[in-house]
Design an enzyme around this catalytic site. Structure first.
Site, mmCIF file in Angstrom:
data_model
loop_
_atom_site.group_PDB
_atom_site.id
_atom_site.type_symbol
_atom_site.label_atom_id
_atom_site.label_comp_id
_atom_site.label_asym_id
_atom_site.label_seq_id
_atom_site.Cartn_x
_atom_site.Cartn_y
_atom_site.Cartn_z
ATOM 1 N N ARG A 88 6.286 -8.130 2.365
ATOM 2 C CA ARG A 88 6.173 -8.318 0.926
ATOM 3 C C ARG A 88 7.278 -9.237 0.404
ATOM 4 N NH1 ARG A 88 2.423 -4.641 -1.005
ATOM 5 N NH2 ARG A 88 2.425 -4.474 -3.262
ATOM 6 N N ARG A 123 -10.335 -1.449 -11.973
ATOM 7 C CA ARG A 123 -10.108 -0.695 -10.738
ATOM 8 C C ARG A 123 -9.955 0.797 -10.997
ATOM 9 N NH1 ARG A 123 -6.252 -2.781 -5.927
ATOM 10 N NH2 ARG A 123 -4.430 -2.057 -7.067
ATOM 11 N N ARG A 156 -4.904 3.989 -11.346
ATOM 12 C CA ARG A 156 -3.588 4.125 -10.718
ATOM 13 C C ARG A 156 -2.497 3.852 -11.743
ATOM 14 N NH1 ARG A 156 -3.275 0.555 -5.308
ATOM 15 N NH2 ARG A 156 -1.331 -0.177 -6.223
ATOM 16 N N ARG A 167 4.066 -6.491 -11.670
ATOM 17 C CA ARG A 167 3.741 -6.641 -10.235
ATOM 18 C C ARG A 167 3.430 -8.105 -9.915
ATOM 19 N NH1 ARG A 167 -0.813 -2.440 -9.341
ATOM 20 N NH2 ARG A 167 -0.623 -2.895 -7.126
HETATM 21 P P1 AMP Z 1 0.083 -1.910 -2.978
HETATM 22 O O1 AMP Z 1 -0.844 -0.773 -2.881
HETATM 23 O O2 AMP Z 1 0.172 -2.729 -1.707
HETATM 24 O O3 AMP Z 1 -0.151 -2.770 -4.194
HETATM 25 O O4 AMP Z 1 1.555 -1.286 -3.136
HETATM 26 C C1 AMP Z 1 1.880 -0.458 -4.233
HETATM 27 C C2 AMP Z 1 3.381 -0.398 -4.403
HETATM 28 O O5 AMP Z 1 3.989 0.128 -3.223
HETATM 29 C C3 AMP Z 1 4.069 -1.746 -4.618
HETATM 30 O O6 AMP Z 1 4.041 -2.149 -5.966
HETATM 31 C C4 AMP Z 1 5.490 -1.431 -4.134
HETATM 32 O O7 AMP Z 1 6.214 -0.672 -5.075
HETATM 33 C C5 AMP Z 1 5.225 -0.527 -2.947
HETATM 34 N N1 AMP Z 1 5.081 -1.290 -1.678
HETATM 35 C C6 AMP Z 1 3.969 -1.381 -0.896
HETATM 36 N N2 AMP Z 1 4.210 -2.139 0.186
HETATM 37 C C7 AMP Z 1 5.500 -2.535 0.086
HETATM 38 C C8 AMP Z 1 6.354 -3.343 0.902
HETATM 39 N N3 AMP Z 1 5.925 -3.914 2.044
HETATM 40 N N4 AMP Z 1 7.622 -3.546 0.475
HETATM 41 C C9 AMP Z 1 8.104 -2.987 -0.647
HETATM 42 N N5 AMP Z 1 7.351 -2.228 -1.464
HETATM 43 C C10 AMP Z 1 6.063 -1.991 -1.102
#
Ligand code: AMP
Length: 210
Positions: A88, A123, A156, A167
């Protein structure tokens, strides 16, 4: 084959990762799903991650790297894996290199911020099993009810409008540079993520050589 899926939140990485695991018969790790499960279960990891996640910030790299290391050591990953939501930032991408994880392909799902904001409003997720629906592109069979476990769907916490904008800001500042990282290695392929779920899937299947 080891694949990373790149793209802003809401680009369809989770949906496509699920389809690619079937096509390629390799497991997928969604760090976001893992973290949400940890939050639901109230584990130490979940307690530490929750505040970052709720605000749309990234969780500290050390926590993520621990999750990924454990996943990559499982026998299921012997023939490859798909990473959804990791790396990320550049530090995480470099950490994969340092761990000797040789990424074969980085697939970047391309989509505009305006389209993301629209999609996030549509969503819905199941709080129990995490299945993701879209009231427009991929609706549940029965309004607001999970097809798999019958629970009422929710929005969510971090899909709420103000958090989505944060984000996206985090994505452009921290995650987007990874595209150049994999392009420079000759490992990047891009796909137009504004197409239908099926067409994106066909394009990704083509990109992985199926
Ligand atoms: P996502 O479902 O991939 O959009 O992830 C939701 C949240 O989880 C993100 O906004 C971050 O807070 C955290 N997150 C998920 N993957 C990572 C990662 N590789 N590094 C840091 N934070 C992460």
């Amino acid at each position: 084959m080891k694949i990373v899926l790149l793209g802003p939140p809401g680009a369809g990485k989770g949906t496509q990762a699920a389809k690619l695991t079937e096509l390629l018969q390799v497991p997928a790790l969604s760090t976001g799903d893992m973290l949400r499960a940890a939050v639901r279960e109230g584990t130490a990891l979940g307690k530490e991650a929750k505040g970052y996640m709720d605000s749309g910030a990234l969780v500290p790299d050390a926590l993520i790297l621990q999750i990924v290391k454990e996943f990559l050591q499982t026998p299921a990953c012997a023939n490859g894996c798909i990473l959804d939501g990791m790396p990320r930032n550049l530090k995480q991408a470099e950490a994969l290199d340092e761990l000797g994880v040789d990424i074969d392909l980085a697939l970047s799902l391309e989509i505009s911020d305006d389209e993301i904001v629209r999609r996030m409003g549509d969503r819905r997720v199941c709080p129990k099993c995490g299945t993701v629906f879209s009231v427009t592109a991929n609706p549940p069979q029965k309004d607001n009810v999970c097809d798999k476990c019958g629970d009422a769907l929710i929005i969510r916490e971090d899909d709420k409008a103000e958090t989505v904008l944060n984000r996206l800001k985090v994505y452009h500042a921290e995650t987007e540079p990874i595209i150049g990282f994999y392009r420079a290695k000759g490992k990047l392929k891009t796909v137009d993520a504004t197409q239908t779920i099926e067409d994106v899937n066909k394009a990704l299947a083509g990109a992985v050589g199926l």
